[in-house]
Design a protein around this motif. Structure first.
Motif, short mmCIF file in Angstrom:
data_model
loop_
_atom_site.label_atom_id
_atom_site.label_comp_id
_atom_site.label_asym_id
_atom_site.label_seq_id
_atom_site.Cartn_x
_atom_site.Cartn_y
_atom_site.Cartn_z
N ILE A 406 -4.00 -10.40 -5.29
CA ILE A 406 -3.59 -10.09 -6.66
C ILE A 406 -4.56 -9.11 -7.31
CG2 ILE A 406 -3.31 -11.08 -8.97
CD1 ILE A 406 -2.25 -13.62 -7.62
N CYS A 407 -5.86 -9.38 -7.13
CA CYS A 407 -6.87 -8.47 -7.72
C CYS A 407 -6.76 -7.08 -7.11
CB CYS A 407 -8.27 -9.04 -7.49
SG CYS A 407 -8.61 -10.58 -8.38
N ALA A 458 -1.11 9.61 -3.49
CA ALA A 458 -2.13 9.46 -2.45
C ALA A 458 -2.86 8.13 -2.58
CB ALA A 458 -3.12 10.63 -2.51
N THR A 459 -3.17 7.75 -3.80
CA THR A 459 -3.84 6.46 -4.03
C THR A 459 -2.94 5.31 -3.60
OG1 THR A 459 -5.05 7.40 -5.90
CG2 THR A 459 -4.93 5.01 -5.77
N LEU A 460 -1.67 5.40 -3.93
CA LEU A 460 -0.73 4.35 -3.56
C LEU A 460 -0.63 4.21 -2.05
CD1 LEU A 460 1.38 2.31 -4.64
CD2 LEU A 460 3.06 4.16 -4.52
N VAL A 461 -0.52 5.34 -1.35
CA VAL A 461 -0.38 5.31 0.11
C VAL A 461 -1.67 4.81 0.77
CG1 VAL A 461 -0.10 6.76 2.16
CG2 VAL A 461 1.37 7.11 0.17
N GLY A 462 -2.81 5.37 0.36
CA GLY A 462 -4.07 5.00 0.99
C GLY A 462 -4.44 3.54 0.77
N LEU A 463 -4.40 3.07 -0.46
CA LEU A 463 -4.78 1.69 -0.74
C LEU A 463 -3.74 0.71 -0.20
CD1 LEU A 463 -6.28 1.93 -4.34
CD2 LEU A 463 -7.48 1.78 -2.15
N ALA A 464 -2.47 1.08 -0.21
CA ALA A 464 -1.45 0.19 0.36
C ALA A 464 -1.69 0.00 1.86
CB ALA A 464 -0.06 0.75 0.11
N ARG A 465 -2.13 1.05 2.54
CA ARG A 465 -2.43 0.93 3.97
C ARG A 465 -3.56 -0.08 4.20
NH1 ARG A 465 -3.79 5.90 4.86
NH2 ARG A 465 -6.04 5.63 5.08
N ILE A 466 -4.61 0.01 3.39
CA ILE A 466 -5.71 -0.95 3.51
C ILE A 466 -5.24 -2.36 3.18
CG2 ILE A 466 -7.91 -1.66 2.48
CD1 ILE A 466 -8.25 0.62 4.39
N GLY A 467 -4.39 -2.49 2.16
CA GLY A 467 -3.88 -3.81 1.80
C GLY A 467 -3.06 -4.43 2.91
N ILE A 468 -2.23 -3.65 3.56
CA ILE A 468 -1.42 -4.18 4.67
C ILE A 468 -2.31 -4.63 5.82
CG2 ILE A 468 0.24 -3.51 6.46
CD1 ILE A 468 1.55 -1.69 4.34
N GLN A 469 -3.32 -3.83 6.16
CA GLN A 469 -4.22 -4.19 7.24
C GLN A 469 -5.01 -5.46 6.93
OE1 GLN A 469 -6.65 -0.71 7.76
NE2 GLN A 469 -5.01 0.50 8.69
N THR A 470 -5.36 -5.64 5.66
CA THR A 470 -6.20 -6.78 5.28
C THR A 470 -5.40 -8.06 5.09
OG1 THR A 470 -7.73 -5.27 4.16
CG2 THR A 470 -7.89 -7.61 3.60
N PHE A 471 -4.26 -7.98 4.42
CA PHE A 471 -3.56 -9.19 4.01
C PHE A 471 -2.37 -9.54 4.90
CE2 PHE A 471 -5.40 -7.36 0.08
CZ PHE A 471 -6.27 -8.39 -0.24
N TRP A 472 -1.84 -8.59 5.67
CA TRP A 472 -0.67 -8.88 6.49
C TRP A 472 -0.95 -8.85 7.98
CZ3 TRP A 472 3.66 -5.61 3.67
CH2 TRP A 472 3.91 -6.22 2.43
N ALA A 473 -1.94 -8.07 8.40
CA ALA A 473 -2.15 -7.87 9.83
C ALA A 473 -3.34 -8.67 10.37
CB ALA A 473 -2.36 -6.39 10.13
N GLN A 474 -3.85 -9.62 9.60
CA GLN A 474 -5.00 -10.42 10.03
C GLN A 474 -4.55 -11.84 10.34
OE1 GLN A 474 -8.08 -9.49 10.57
NE2 GLN A 474 -8.02 -7.42 9.74
N ASP A 475 -5.00 -12.33 11.51
CA ASP A 475 -4.70 -13.70 11.91
C ASP A 475 -5.91 -14.61 11.80
OD1 ASP A 475 -2.08 -13.00 12.53
OD2 ASP A 475 -2.62 -12.40 14.58
#
Length: 546
Positions: A406-407, A458-475
């Motif tokens: 959320i943050c 650019a901010t939306l694309v770049g930060l969304a990529r980091i968000g997906i890697q951190t919150f969705w692609a981690q087990d």
């Protein structure tokens, strides 16, 4: 006491920072509370100064306060000036400092000596730079904040931090040298370094001396542009900001704005409409450098693979935008555009600072806090008894990834300019003014409009990529995050939310600030009209006797 309130933001952190040097470094609890009390008191003083700056002024531009150090009349003595802009920057500095201190109390302050004293000396330099009305004393406060930032950036250990710190020190020492050269040229031509005095005499400079004055201001501006992170002088910044500890990087988000503030203050005072042949000097270059900085920032953000580097490039986008708008304002682009840029600057600075604080919790593995404390004990000789004596910094946050997500999402929305947050409001207000006929070439207007939109994308694309890697692609198991690490982020985002709810009032304040910057007479002549304390006492006695 009210007349001495202007100097309080400098004296409070200076006294507290010096006092904490007398404490043993193991007394971190006492040093934390002293530092926190100092910072909270600075916030209260800054709010009081904002209320004072808002009061008065028949045109709504507010009043300006002056403080003569040593009771010497300008331009022979040092003068401090408080107006809407400097008061706003003081409040912003304190709003960033309090969450950064809370975050540092968990483990960052334990990674090296004198963290809290260095932090207070950094505030001395920041507050002094926003208050001073003299170029040489601006240099002095720049050196104070830079000296403190050197220690804070190198606080801890690691090869990357040391290497980035050396680059940071080398660049800023070079900028300081250019600062002195520029100041020397200006003094050689005008015989003064008082900014109000420069504003009064700029139109009467002899034509044969004007080129030397312009050269001095240009060299001085290069020093400011280095500190503002302007392209092509910003290649050092992403690595340096990324290498610093999270609360240090969060405070560094305001340091680029010191360079932006200095350029805005100097150009609006000295090269405003009453500057004669020097009116608008450097405006075109500021616009081009600001646009280039935004381009560099958005490309760097798209190319970055880590959250720290993305946050650093977000700082460049914010600084570049305000620099470009400053060029528009100096060229006569209107007050409303500058007001919107100031609103955008506040929101983006708060969001970027929160993003820096999110870096460590989002990249932490399970058990990371215990590992950090153990490393601190090994490196700095902290024994187990001292670790046990440190108060529990707080409980772990339940549903950690949800809270972090959320943050992070809120920071993304602000920096990308998505509605209804301040990033969106500020960009829409700027675009609205750029679409109107402001007397500038339409190509520049449309270029800035396009970059405002592209930087958000650019901010939306770049930060969304980091968000997906951190919150969705981690087990992996969710990390342990302390409440005292989330609370500072929540405080910053709460201020952002308050800016959203009170957008009309905040924009009204920045509009009055921009109006006051365009009306330089109150500043330029007010410094010389300020009576000495001895003269005021004489006048009082004379009135009482009559």
């Amino acid at each position: 006491m009210s007349q001495h309130l202007i100097i309080a933001p400098i004296l409070i952190p200076f006294i507290v920072g010096a006092l904490m040097l007398l404490y043993d470094d193991r007394q971190r609890r006492a040093k934390f509370w002293l530092s926190m009390g100092s910072t909270v008191l600075q916030l209260l003083v800054a709010v009081a100064l904002v209320l004072r700056a808002k009061a008065g002024g028949a045109d709504g531009s507010g009043s300006i306060g002056f403080y003569l150090l040593g009771d010497w009349q300008a331009p022979f003595g040092i003068v401090l000036v408080i107006d809407r802009l400097s008061a706003m920057m003081l409040v912003l500095t304190s709003l960033l400092a309090i969450p950064s201190l809370i975050y540092a109390s968990t483990n960052v302050s334990r990674q090296g000596p004198h963290y809290y004293s260095l932090f207070q000396f950094l505030l001395v330099g920041l507050n002094g730079a926003f208050l001073t009305g003299d170029l040489f004393n601006l240099f002095v406060f720049f050196e104070v904040l830079l000296a403190a930032s050197y220690g804070l950036l190198l606080h801890g250990s690691g090869q990357l931090r040391v290497r980035a710190g050396m680059h940071y020190i080398a660049m800023n020492l070079t900028a300081s040298l250019l600062f002195l050269i520029g100041v020397s040229l200006i003094y050689g031509v005008t015989g003064t370094l008082n900014m109000a005095h420069l504003a009064n005499m700029i139109s009467s400079i002899a034509p044969e001396d004007r080129s030397f004055l312009h050269a001095g201001v240009a060299i001085l501006s290069v020093a400011f542009l280095v500190k503002a992170g302007s392209w092509p002088l910003s290649f050092w910044l992403p690595t340096a900001y990324m290498a610093g500890a999270a609360p240090v990087a969060a405070m560094f988000a305001i340091m680029t704005k010191v360079g932006v503030y200095s350029i805005l203050r100097l150009t609006m005072l000295v090269f405003g409409p009453s500057a004669g042949a020097s009116t608008g000097f450097g405006a075109g270059m500021l616009i081009l450098l600001g646009l280039a900085t935004v381009i560099f920032g958005l490309l760097g953000l798209l190319a970055s693979q880590t959250l720290g580097r993305m946050a650093a490039h977000s700082v460049l986008i914010s600084s570049g935008t305000v620099l470009a708008v400053t060029g528009f304002a100096v060229a006569g682009g209107g007050e409303a555009l500058l007001a919107a840029a100031l609103y955008y600057m506040i929101g983006s600075t708060l969001a970027t600072s929160a993003l820096f604080l999110l870096i460590e919790p989002m990249n932490r593995q399970d058990g990371g806090i215990a590992a950090m404390l153990a490393l601190t004990a090994d490196v700095y000789g902290v024994d187990d008894s001292e670790i046990d004596e440190v108060p529990d910094p707080g409980f772990s946050v339940p549903a950690t990834m949800t809270v972090l997500g959320i943050c992070f999402g809120l920071c993304l929305l602000v920096l990308a300019g998505m509605p209804p947050l301040p990033g969106f409001i500020g960009k829409v207000a700027m675009i609205q003014q750029l679409l109107q006929n402001n007397g500038l070439p339409p190509g520049l207007n449309w270029t800035l409009i396009g970059l405002l939109m592209l930087s958000g994308f650019a901010t939306l694309v770049g930060l969304a990529r980091i968000g997906i890697q951190t919150f969705w692609a981690q087990d992996d198991a969710p990390p342990r995050v302390l409440a005292l690490e989330i609370i500072p982020i929540a405080v910053l985002l709460l201020v952002v939310g308050l800016m959203t709810v009170k957008a009309e009032a905040t924009l009204r304040y920045t509009t009055s600030t921009a109006s006051a910057l365009h009306q330089t007479a109150s500043y330029a002549y007010g410094v010389f009209a300020t009576p000495r304390a001895a003269d005021r006492e004489t006048t009082k006695r004379r009135g009482a006797s009559e």
